[in-house]
Design an enzyme around this catalytic site. Structure first.
Site, PDB file in Angstrom:
ATOM      1  CB  THR A  98      -0.936   0.000   1.226  1.00 44.97           C
ATOM      2  OG1 THR A  98      -1.626  -1.248   1.285  1.00 44.97           O
ATOM      3  CG2 THR A  98      -1.955   1.115   1.155  1.00 44.97           C
ATOM      4  CE1 TYR A 120       1.142  -9.964   0.474  1.00 43.25           C
ATOM      5  CE2 TYR A 120       2.443  -7.962   0.263  1.00 43.25           C
ATOM      6  CZ  TYR A 120       1.235  -8.611   0.187  1.00 43.25           C
ATOM      7  OH  TYR A 120       0.109  -7.917  -0.168  1.00 43.25           O
ATOM      8  CE  LYS A 173       1.237  -8.527   3.459  1.00 43.16           C
ATOM      9  NZ  LYS A 173      -0.205  -8.328   3.410  1.00 43.16           N
TER      10      LYS A 173
END
Length: 300
Positions: A53, A140, A165
């Site tokens: 983000t 991730y 994640k």
């Protein structure tokens, strides 16, 4: 912070702050600090600046370090700060190393630039990042980096790998991975606030929130309701607030960031512009976001 200590702190909501840019696309660190001061009024469990983000892929290593240092100064030890690392083998090592030297508490490893790489090559890539620092490592899984349970099990040979994640939102596969690996790793839901009910239904109790940029109280409430099985209230919040936001975010590539930034600007925080190739919402879509605010007001 030792890896096991970091792992023990990852319970609840992890925030992924946006990286504000000025109209000329330069960094706006004052705006970042302003947003962080607002965020830190809420009991989130960790912060990951300059990540997904936060437009990691638009930043230079120097900018990445500047964002991280500003974040560390504002956080001042209140919660763990994780640093993102990725791109390619040497850059990932550089980002991890400079982040550790700056005082980061852990590393979030993004996939390398090369899509659909061989599992053996991926193992070497993540192992190189892990060897760059003694910090706890989180992998991730996102975009094309969609791992099989057997590959995840192999990756657990990395000693300081503490957590996983998921950015795929595939609850079926994630459940198989969790069953294969067990409690060797801490499991994090990372595909979005809209996936909280699915993640928590299989035992996940930590998730990464974009909504924490605008409404940390709502992120924390989603965690609380999902963790305690209060499904009716959770369903209402998902239907009325979360799903409409994620439907708009899904309209165009880049909206996962620009929608959040526009809403931040509308409520008095500092989102700013996004760097190309991310695109901005249209004037009509800005009006659509503004139309959400009465329903969101109780959480802002």
């Amino acid at each position: 912070m030792k890896p096991d200590e970091l792992r023990g702190k990852l319970r609840g909501v992890i925030s992924f702050p946006v990286t504000p840019f000025k109209p000329d696309f330069s960094l706006d660190l004052d705006a970042l600090r302003f947003n962080l001061r607002s965020l830190l009024q809420h009991p989130i469990c960790a912060i990951v600046p300059a990540a997904g983000t936060g437009e990691l892929f638009s930043l230079t290593p120097a900018e990445h370090l500047a964002v991280l240092k500003a974040t560390l100064e504002e956080v001042n030890g209140k919660v763990p700060v994780l640093a993102a690392a990725g791109f390619n083998h040497p850059l990932a090592i550089e980002l991890a190393s400079q982040s550790a030297a700056a005082g980061a508490n852990g590393i979030l490893a993004f996939p390398p630039y090369y899509p659909n790489a061989d599992p053996d090559g991926l193992f070497e890539y993540y192992q190189a990042i892990s060897r760059a620092t003694p910090l706890g490592l989180i992998i991730y899984s996102r975009d094309w980096a969609n791992f099989s349970p057997a590959t995840v099990e192999k990756l657990t040979r990395i000693p300081n790998l503490i957590a996983w994640k998921d950015g795929q939102g595939d609850v079926r596969r994630y459940q198989m991975i969790m069953a294969r690996v067990g409690d060797r790793l801490h499991w994090i839901g990372g595909a979005g606030d809209d996936c909280v009910p699915g993640y928590y239904s299989i035992g996940v109790r930590t998730y990464t929130s974009s909504i924490a940029n605008v409404a940390p109280r709502l992120s924390l409430k989603l965690h609380e309701l999902a963790a305690t099985g209060h499904s009716e209230e959770l369903d209402t919040l998902m239907r009325e607030l979360v799903v409409p936001m994620y439907a708009l975010r899904a309209r165009r590539k880049g909206y996962e960031v620009s929608v959040m930034k526009k809403m931040m600007d509308l409520i008095g925080l500092k989102g700013g512009v996004s760097r190309p190739p991310l695109v901005e919402v249209t004037t009509d879509e800005e009006k659509e976001i503004a139309g959400w605010l009465p329903k969101w007001q109780a959480w802002l």
